[in-house]
Design a protein around this motif. Structure first.
Motif, PDB file in Angstrom:
ATOM      1  N   GLY A 257     -14.582   9.000  39.772  1.00 34.72           N
ATOM      2  CA  GLY A 257     -13.622   9.306  38.719  1.00 34.72           C
ATOM      3  C   GLY A 257     -14.201   9.271  37.317  1.00 34.72           C
ATOM      4  N   HIS A 258     -15.487   8.997  37.215  1.00 31.83           N
ATOM      5  CA  HIS A 258     -16.147   8.943  35.907  1.00 31.83           C
ATOM      6  C   HIS A 258     -17.357   9.884  35.894  1.00 31.83           C
ATOM      7  CE1 HIS A 258     -13.687   5.452  34.975  1.00 31.83           C
ATOM      8  NE2 HIS A 258     -14.050   4.934  36.143  1.00 31.83           N
ATOM      9  N   ALA A 259     -17.146  11.085  36.385  1.00 28.96           N
ATOM     10  CA  ALA A 259     -18.255  12.029  36.534  1.00 28.96           C
ATOM     11  C   ALA A 259     -18.951  12.321  35.216  1.00 28.96           C
ATOM     12  CB  ALA A 259     -17.766  13.324  37.174  1.00 28.96           C
ATOM     13  N   ASP A 260     -18.204  12.359  34.129  1.00 30.22           N
ATOM     14  CA  ASP A 260     -18.830  12.648  32.839  1.00 30.22           C
ATOM     15  C   ASP A 260     -19.801  11.539  32.434  1.00 30.22           C
ATOM     16  OD1 ASP A 260     -16.621  10.966  32.638  1.00 30.22           O
ATOM     17  OD2 ASP A 260     -16.184  11.555  30.573  1.00 30.22           O
ATOM     18  N   GLN A 261     -19.423  10.298  32.656  1.00 34.42           N
ATOM     19  CA  GLN A 261     -20.314   9.178  32.325  1.00 34.42           C
ATOM     20  C   GLN A 261     -21.520   9.128  33.262  1.00 34.42           C
ATOM     21  OE1 GLN A 261     -17.687   5.840  32.532  1.00 34.42           O
ATOM     22  NE2 GLN A 261     -16.683   6.320  30.595  1.00 34.42           N
ATOM     23  N   VAL A 262     -21.284   9.395  34.548  1.00 34.78           N
ATOM     24  CA  VAL A 262     -22.385   9.413  35.511  1.00 34.78           C
ATOM     25  C   VAL A 262     -23.354  10.543  35.168  1.00 34.78           C
ATOM     26  CG1 VAL A 262     -22.994   9.689  37.950  1.00 34.78           C
ATOM     27  CG2 VAL A 262     -20.985   8.356  37.320  1.00 34.78           C
ATOM     28  N   ALA A 263     -22.821  11.699  34.800  1.00 32.59           N
ATOM     29  CA  ALA A 263     -23.671  12.828  34.419  1.00 32.59           C
ATOM     30  C   ALA A 263     -24.516  12.483  33.194  1.00 32.59           C
ATOM     31  CB  ALA A 263     -22.829  14.067  34.150  1.00 32.59           C
ATOM     32  N   ALA A 264     -23.925  11.806  32.234  1.00 33.72           N
ATOM     33  CA  ALA A 264     -24.676  11.410  31.035  1.00 33.72           C
ATOM     34  C   ALA A 264     -25.792  10.436  31.392  1.00 33.72           C
ATOM     35  CB  ALA A 264     -23.735  10.789  30.008  1.00 33.72           C
ATOM     36  N   GLN A 265     -25.521   9.517  32.317  1.00 35.54           N
ATOM     37  CA  GLN A 265     -26.554   8.570  32.745  1.00 35.54           C
ATOM     38  C   GLN A 265     -27.684   9.288  33.475  1.00 35.54           C
ATOM     39  OE1 GLN A 265     -24.316   5.739  35.029  1.00 35.54           O
ATOM     40  NE2 GLN A 265     -23.734   4.553  33.229  1.00 35.54           N
ATOM     41  N   ILE A 266     -27.333  10.198  34.374  1.00 31.81           N
ATOM     42  CA  ILE A 266     -28.349  10.946  35.116  1.00 31.81           C
ATOM     43  C   ILE A 266     -29.176  11.790  34.152  1.00 31.81           C
ATOM     44  CG2 ILE A 266     -28.746  12.754  36.839  1.00 31.81           C
ATOM     45  CD1 ILE A 266     -26.188  11.724  38.272  1.00 31.81           C
ATOM     46  N   ALA A 267     -28.519  12.468  33.226  1.00 28.01           N
ATOM     47  CA  ALA A 267     -29.223  13.310  32.254  1.00 28.01           C
ATOM     48  C   ALA A 267     -30.147  12.472  31.382  1.00 28.01           C
ATOM     49  CB  ALA A 267     -28.223  14.074  31.400  1.00 28.01           C
ATOM     50  N   GLY A 268     -29.752  11.239  31.101  1.00 28.06           N
ATOM     51  CA  GLY A 268     -30.561  10.357  30.267  1.00 28.06           C
ATOM     52  C   GLY A 268     -31.905  10.011  30.867  1.00 28.06           C
ATOM     53  N   PHE A 269     -32.016  10.071  32.177  1.00 27.65           N
ATOM     54  CA  PHE A 269     -33.303   9.785  32.835  1.00 27.65           C
ATOM     55  C   PHE A 269     -34.297  10.938  32.692  1.00 27.65           C
ATOM     56  CE2 PHE A 269     -30.572   6.931  35.546  1.00 27.65           C
ATOM     57  CZ  PHE A 269     -31.077   5.751  35.024  1.00 27.65           C
ATOM     58  N   ARG A 270     -33.774  12.132  32.440  1.00 25.13           N
ATOM     59  CA  ARG A 270     -34.600  13.342  32.233  1.00 25.13           C
ATOM     60  C   ARG A 270     -35.556  13.626  33.397  1.00 25.13           C
ATOM     61  NH1 ARG A 270     -34.335  14.300  26.349  1.00 25.13           N
ATOM     62  NH2 ARG A 270     -33.517  12.391  25.457  1.00 25.13           N
TER      63      ARG A 270
ATOM     64  N   ALA B 137     -28.975  21.856  35.424  1.00 27.57           N
ATOM     65  CA  ALA B 137     -28.042  22.502  36.347  1.00 27.57           C
ATOM     66  C   ALA B 137     -27.697  21.616  37.540  1.00 27.57           C
ATOM     67  CB  ALA B 137     -28.633  23.815  36.846  1.00 27.57           C
ATOM     68  N   VAL B 138     -28.497  20.620  37.814  1.00 23.75           N
ATOM     69  CA  VAL B 138     -28.293  19.747  38.973  1.00 23.75           C
ATOM     70  C   VAL B 138     -27.485  18.504  38.607  1.00 23.75           C
ATOM     71  CG1 VAL B 138     -29.525  18.419  40.741  1.00 23.75           C
ATOM     72  CG2 VAL B 138     -30.463  20.567  39.946  1.00 23.75           C
ATOM     73  N   VAL B 139     -27.446  18.179  37.335  1.00 18.11           N
ATOM     74  CA  VAL B 139     -26.843  16.917  36.898  1.00 18.11           C
ATOM     75  C   VAL B 139     -25.350  16.853  37.236  1.00 18.11           C
ATOM     76  CG1 VAL B 139     -26.286  15.517  34.876  1.00 18.11           C
ATOM     77  CG2 VAL B 139     -28.569  16.481  35.130  1.00 18.11           C
ATOM     78  N   ALA B 140     -24.579  17.863  36.894  1.00 18.93           N
ATOM     79  CA  ALA B 140     -23.128  17.834  37.127  1.00 18.93           C
ATOM     80  C   ALA B 140     -22.780  17.726  38.617  1.00 18.93           C
ATOM     81  CB  ALA B 140     -22.458  19.044  36.495  1.00 18.93           C
ATOM     82  N   PRO B 141     -23.393  18.544  39.497  1.00 19.76           N
ATOM     83  CA  PRO B 141     -23.094  18.373  40.925  1.00 19.76           C
ATOM     84  C   PRO B 141     -23.498  16.992  41.449  1.00 19.76           C
ATOM     85  CG  PRO B 141     -24.130  20.501  40.557  1.00 19.76           C
ATOM     86  CD  PRO B 141     -24.200  19.753  39.265  1.00 19.76           C
ATOM     87  N   MET B 142     -24.626  16.479  40.975  1.00 22.11           N
ATOM     88  CA  MET B 142     -25.042  15.137  41.404  1.00 22.11           C
ATOM     89  C   MET B 142     -24.022  14.089  40.977  1.00 22.11           C
ATOM     90  SD  MET B 142     -29.146  14.777  40.878  1.00 22.11           S
ATOM     91  CE  MET B 142     -29.122  13.051  41.314  1.00 22.11           C
ATOM     92  N   ALA B 143     -23.509  14.223  39.761  1.00 25.04           N
ATOM     93  CA  ALA B 143     -22.536  13.256  39.247  1.00 25.04           C
ATOM     94  C   ALA B 143     -21.233  13.288  40.048  1.00 25.04           C
ATOM     95  CB  ALA B 143     -22.258  13.535  37.773  1.00 25.04           C
ATOM     96  N   LEU B 144     -20.898  14.431  40.594  1.00 26.08           N
ATOM     97  CA  LEU B 144     -19.693  14.537  41.412  1.00 26.08           C
ATOM     98  C   LEU B 144     -19.898  14.002  42.820  1.00 26.08           C
ATOM     99  CD1 LEU B 144     -18.436  18.070  40.345  1.00 26.08           C
ATOM    100  CD2 LEU B 144     -17.414  15.861  39.781  1.00 26.08           C
ATOM    101  N   VAL B 145     -21.076  14.240  43.396  1.00 27.75           N
ATOM    102  CA  VAL B 145     -21.341  13.902  44.794  1.00 27.75           C
ATOM    103  C   VAL B 145     -21.825  12.462  44.973  1.00 27.75           C
ATOM    104  CG1 VAL B 145     -22.834  14.457  46.769  1.00 27.75           C
ATOM    105  CG2 VAL B 145     -21.771  16.281  45.452  1.00 27.75           C
ATOM    106  N   LEU B 146     -22.622  11.975  44.047  1.00 27.92           N
ATOM    107  CA  LEU B 146     -23.276  10.671  44.202  1.00 27.92           C
ATOM    108  C   LEU B 146     -22.318   9.521  44.498  1.00 27.92           C
ATOM    109  CD1 LEU B 146     -26.009   9.221  44.158  1.00 27.92           C
ATOM    110  CD2 LEU B 146     -25.678   8.878  41.707  1.00 27.92           C
TER     111      LEU B 146
ATOM    112  N   ILE C 264     -35.638   4.447  36.766  1.00 25.94           N
ATOM    113  CA  ILE C 264     -35.603   3.423  35.717  1.00 25.94           C
ATOM    114  C   ILE C 264     -36.972   2.847  35.400  1.00 25.94           C
ATOM    115  CG2 ILE C 264     -33.220   2.794  36.181  1.00 25.94           C
ATOM    116  CD1 ILE C 264     -34.243   0.310  37.618  1.00 25.94           C
ATOM    117  N   ALA C 265     -37.963   3.201  36.204  1.00 27.78           N
ATOM    118  CA  ALA C 265     -39.320   2.669  35.956  1.00 27.78           C
ATOM    119  C   ALA C 265     -39.983   3.330  34.783  1.00 27.78           C
ATOM    120  CB  ALA C 265     -40.172   2.860  37.204  1.00 27.78           C
TER     121      ALA C 265
END
Length: 92
Positions: free
Chosen positions: A29-42, A47-56, A91-92
């Motif tokens: 229910g917090h896909a936008d925050q999860v997407a921002a966290q995933i994108a932050g790792f670079r 294009a993969v970040v949003a689907p990952m945030a929904l599925v993860l 995170i390493a």
């Protein structure tokens, strides 16, 4: 000593399963925050970040339930290992 091993494995499996279920519920229910966290790792293309945030979150909850219930245990455990390694690498 050998009789204790199955009990220890069971406790560890349930513990890791609970960890994944809680982690998934906290992200659901917090896909936008999860997407921002995933994108932050670079480490993933944009294009993969949003689907990952929904599925993860749901993948984590499903894996956790499989581990807790003992369903597809080896497969769920290996997928959990891969996810944990990916998180560790991020995170390493």
């Amino acid at each position: 000593m050998n009789r204790a091993v199955p009990a220890i494995v069971l406790l560890l499996r349930i513990g890791v399963g609970v960890l994944f279920v809680v982690a998934g519920f906290s992200k659901a229910g917090h896909a936008d925050q999860v997407a921002a966290q995933i994108a932050g790792f670079r480490i993933r293309p944009g294009a993969v970040v949003a689907p990952m945030a929904l599925v993860l979150p749901y993948l984590e909850m499903l894996l956790g339930l499989y581990l807790i219930l003992g369903l597809f245990t080896r497969t769920a455990a290996w997928v959990a290992v891969v996810l944990l390694a990916a998180f560790d690498g991020a995170i390493a």
